[in-house]
Design an enzyme around this catalytic site. Structure first.
Site, PDB file in Angstrom:
ATOM      1  N   CYS A 170       5.228 -16.411   5.217  1.00  0.00           N
ATOM      2  CA  CYS A 170       4.544 -15.743   6.327  1.00  0.00           C
ATOM      3  C   CYS A 170       3.036 -15.894   6.296  1.00  0.00           C
ATOM      4  O   CYS A 170       2.343 -15.391   7.186  1.00  0.00           O
ATOM      5  CB  CYS A 170       4.939 -14.265   6.354  1.00  0.00           C
ATOM      6  SG  CYS A 170       6.719 -14.041   6.520  1.00  0.00           S
ATOM      7  N   HIS A 310      -2.103  -7.734   8.088  1.00  0.00           N
ATOM      8  CA  HIS A 310      -0.770  -8.336   8.038  1.00  0.00           C
ATOM      9  C   HIS A 310       0.216  -7.348   8.658  1.00  0.00           C
ATOM     10  O   HIS A 310       1.056  -7.745   9.456  1.00  0.00           O
ATOM     11  CB  HIS A 310      -0.404  -8.672   6.594  1.00  0.00           C
ATOM     12  CG  HIS A 310       0.849  -9.459   6.459  1.00  0.00           C
ATOM     13  ND1 HIS A 310       1.054 -10.658   7.117  1.00  0.00           N
ATOM     14  CD2 HIS A 310       1.986  -9.228   5.739  1.00  0.00           C
ATOM     15  CE1 HIS A 310       2.258 -11.132   6.808  1.00  0.00           C
ATOM     16  NE2 HIS A 310       2.840 -10.282   5.972  1.00  0.00           N
ATOM     17  N   GLU A 321      -1.208  -2.908   1.481  1.00  0.00           N
ATOM     18  CA  GLU A 321      -2.344  -3.505   2.185  1.00  0.00           C
ATOM     19  C   GLU A 321      -3.436  -2.464   2.417  1.00  0.00           C
ATOM     20  O   GLU A 321      -4.623  -2.752   2.251  1.00  0.00           O
ATOM     21  CB  GLU A 321      -1.905  -4.118   3.517  1.00  0.00           C
ATOM     22  CG  GLU A 321      -3.042  -4.868   4.201  1.00  0.00           C
ATOM     23  CD  GLU A 321      -2.623  -5.630   5.439  1.00  0.00           C
ATOM     24  OE1 GLU A 321      -3.436  -6.440   5.932  1.00  0.00           O
ATOM     25  OE2 GLU A 321      -1.501  -5.412   5.942  1.00  0.00           O
ATOM     26  N   LYS A 342       1.484  -7.332  15.055  1.00  0.00           N
ATOM     27  CA  LYS A 342       2.943  -7.298  14.931  1.00  0.00           C
ATOM     28  C   LYS A 342       3.566  -6.064  15.590  1.00  0.00           C
ATOM     29  O   LYS A 342       4.763  -6.057  15.855  1.00  0.00           O
ATOM     30  CB  LYS A 342       3.341  -7.351  13.453  1.00  0.00           C
ATOM     31  CG  LYS A 342       3.030  -8.671  12.763  1.00  0.00           C
ATOM     32  CD  LYS A 342       3.480  -8.650  11.315  1.00  0.00           C
ATOM     33  CE  LYS A 342       3.140  -9.943  10.593  1.00  0.00           C
ATOM     34  NZ  LYS A 342       1.694 -10.095  10.371  1.00  0.00           N
ATOM     35  N   HIS A 347       7.193  -9.863  13.987  1.00  0.00           N
ATOM     36  CA  HIS A 347       6.725 -10.713  12.888  1.00  0.00           C
ATOM     37  C   HIS A 347       7.142 -12.147  13.170  1.00  0.00           C
ATOM     38  O   HIS A 347       8.325 -12.490  13.101  1.00  0.00           O
ATOM     39  CB  HIS A 347       7.333 -10.225  11.574  1.00  0.00           C
ATOM     40  CG  HIS A 347       6.678 -10.803  10.353  1.00  0.00           C
ATOM     41  ND1 HIS A 347       5.942 -11.961  10.366  1.00  0.00           N
ATOM     42  CD2 HIS A 347       6.667 -10.377   9.052  1.00  0.00           C
ATOM     43  CE1 HIS A 347       5.499 -12.235   9.158  1.00  0.00           C
ATOM     44  NE2 HIS A 347       5.928 -11.277   8.342  1.00  0.00           N
ATOM     45  N   PHE A 406       6.252 -14.227   1.339  1.00  0.00           N
ATOM     46  CA  PHE A 406       7.189 -14.235   0.214  1.00  0.00           C
ATOM     47  C   PHE A 406       6.742 -15.275  -0.804  1.00  0.00           C
ATOM     48  O   PHE A 406       6.207 -16.327  -0.453  1.00  0.00           O
ATOM     49  CB  PHE A 406       8.598 -14.581   0.691  1.00  0.00           C
ATOM     50  CG  PHE A 406       9.347 -13.443   1.346  1.00  0.00           C
ATOM     51  CD1 PHE A 406       8.791 -12.189   1.488  1.00  0.00           C
ATOM     52  CD2 PHE A 406      10.647 -13.644   1.824  1.00  0.00           C
ATOM     53  CE1 PHE A 406       9.487 -11.153   2.081  1.00  0.00           C
ATOM     54  CE2 PHE A 406      11.354 -12.615   2.423  1.00  0.00           C
ATOM     55  CZ  PHE A 406      10.770 -11.371   2.550  1.00  0.00           C
TER      56      PHE A 406
END
Length: 421
Positions: A170, A310, A321, A342, A347, A406
């Protein structure tokens, strides 16, 4: 904090934006939908979701590939590559630039994809299972490959400079932009088409994320399912689309009188080296990444007015975050406007960072930041200003964009207002 000195001095600016998203195609439609707080989430329409715990996603609506490519070519591309070609075409158009034999070798393409041609992979596996190997399409492998977003852009639009597919889950789209900016900085080319593309709303991908319990299960209320930083968040909403930015050396942009959205001031990438899916709870990698990006930009934390987070709407990501932002910015963290794109588009996986960078560049250019929609229940662990009340007028001198993936991949990019000096 000791940092390595900048080796290259060439400045990089953003001069074109192209978007295919769940809330609109073209950066103007996308931006207006963001300011209006429009959700692109809904019930999945492409396949039967009866047996899935999650039955919602943010699909791209009414996309017509024939507007951007020949119908025969479109049939030989996975949908993620179609989105990429469309976004690149729109970005070039917005930049007022054409690829010609005279400039093709000075224009490159870095477009990332976290997954690639998942739709093609699943369809062709069904053909193998039901009809046997003789019926597999000869275009199966090139349609599936993740590098075909960049490859098809080059083939159809003509750039002959550096070309690559960044694959960092991502973080792919944002990291492709950062890496592309580096090429311009050191003089490898004058222009880069950079970004990300993804189309993974498929039965297998959905089942995999459901099995990992990563997705929201608010099937009865898709529009409110993605709720980054909200106490009641229960997972992310899958999205799809593409974002491509035209990056240019400042001298090249000025010579042709280009419209400049923002300047790419800083970029950094790190790895948590912790877990395949979970971020490091000590947030060391994300903190370091943000600090390095600010140092690369030669900016203090107090110079930043906006963070495009994010912000996935998952429990750990949003808490960690927030913790990392506090550690990097100190008390100034409470002065920052922070929003998650998002919350509206879901996402977009490998395309997320690029599409969200476009939102960040527009925030700088337009003096507006979009809201984080669906933020209704404050979380004591997420206590910063997430712009919950609607789009806000704000003069943004500099903005930080975070993208995490990831495998522990972290990417932070600093954009700044171009002041004409």
């Amino acid at each position: 904090m000791k940092t390595m000195p900048r080796v290259w001095a060439r400045r990089v600016v953003i001069t074109g934006l192209g978007v295919v998203s769940p809330i609109g195609t073209g950066h103007q439609a996308f931006w207006q939908a963001l300011l209006a707080g429009t959700s692109g989430a809904g019930r999945i329409t492409r396949f039967d979701t009866t047996d899935f715990t999650t039955q919602i996603a943010a699909e791209v609506k009414d996309f017509d590939p024939s507007l951007y490519m020949d119908k025969k070519e479109a049939k030989r591309m996975d949908r993620f590559a179609q989105y990429a070609v469309a976004a690149a075409s729109l970005a070039l158009q917005d930049a007022g630039m054409a690829v010609t034999p005279a400039n093709a070798e000075q224009i490159g393409v870095y477009v990332g994809a976290g997954i690639g041609g998942m739709e093609t992979l699943e369809n062709q596996f069904a053909v193998l299972r039901d009809k046997g190997p003789a019926k597999i399409s000869p275009f199966f492998v090139p349609m599936m490959l993740g590098n075909m977003a960049a490859g098809q852009i080059a083939i159809l639009l003509g750039p002959k400079g550096p070309s690559s597919d960044t694959v960092t889950a991502c973080a792919s789209g944002a990291q492709a932009v950062g890496d592309a900016a580096r090429l311009i900085e050191r003089g490898d080319c004058e222009v880069m088409l950079a970004g990300g593309a993804e189309c993974a709303i498929t039965p297998l991908a959905l089942a995999g994320f459901c099995a990992a319990r990563a997705l929201s299960t608010r099937n009865d209320s898709p529009a409110t399912a993605s709720r980054p930083f909200d106490k009641e968040r229960d997972g992310f909403v899958m999205g799809e689309g593409a974002g491509v930015l035209v990056l240019e050396s400042l001298d090249h942009a000025l010579a042709r009188g280009a419209n400049i959205y923002a300047e790419v001031r800083g970029y950094a990438a790190t790895n948590d080296a912790y877990h395949i899916t979970s971020p490091d709870p000590e947030v060391r990698g994300t903190v370091k990444c943000m600090q390095l990006a600010l140092a690369d930009a030669n900016l203090a934390a107090s110079d930043v007015d906006y963070v495009n987070a994010h912000g996935t709407s998952t429990d750990q990501n949003d808490r960690f975050e927030t913790r990392a932002i506090k550690e990097v910015f100190g008390e100034h963290a409470y002065n920052l406007a922070i929003s998650s794109t998002k919350s509206m588009i879901g996402h977009l996986l490998g395309a997320a960072g690029a599409v969200e960078l476009i939102a960040t560049a527009l925030a700088i250019k337009e003096g507006m930041v979009h809201a984080t929609i669906n933020y209704a229940s404050p979380d004591p662990d997420c206590d910063l200003d997430y712009v919950p009340e609607g789009a806000r007028k704000l003069s943004v001198r500099a903005a930080l964009k975070n993208s995490f993936g990831f495998g522990g991949h972290n990417c932070s990019i600093v954009l700044a207002k171009y002041e004409g000096n």
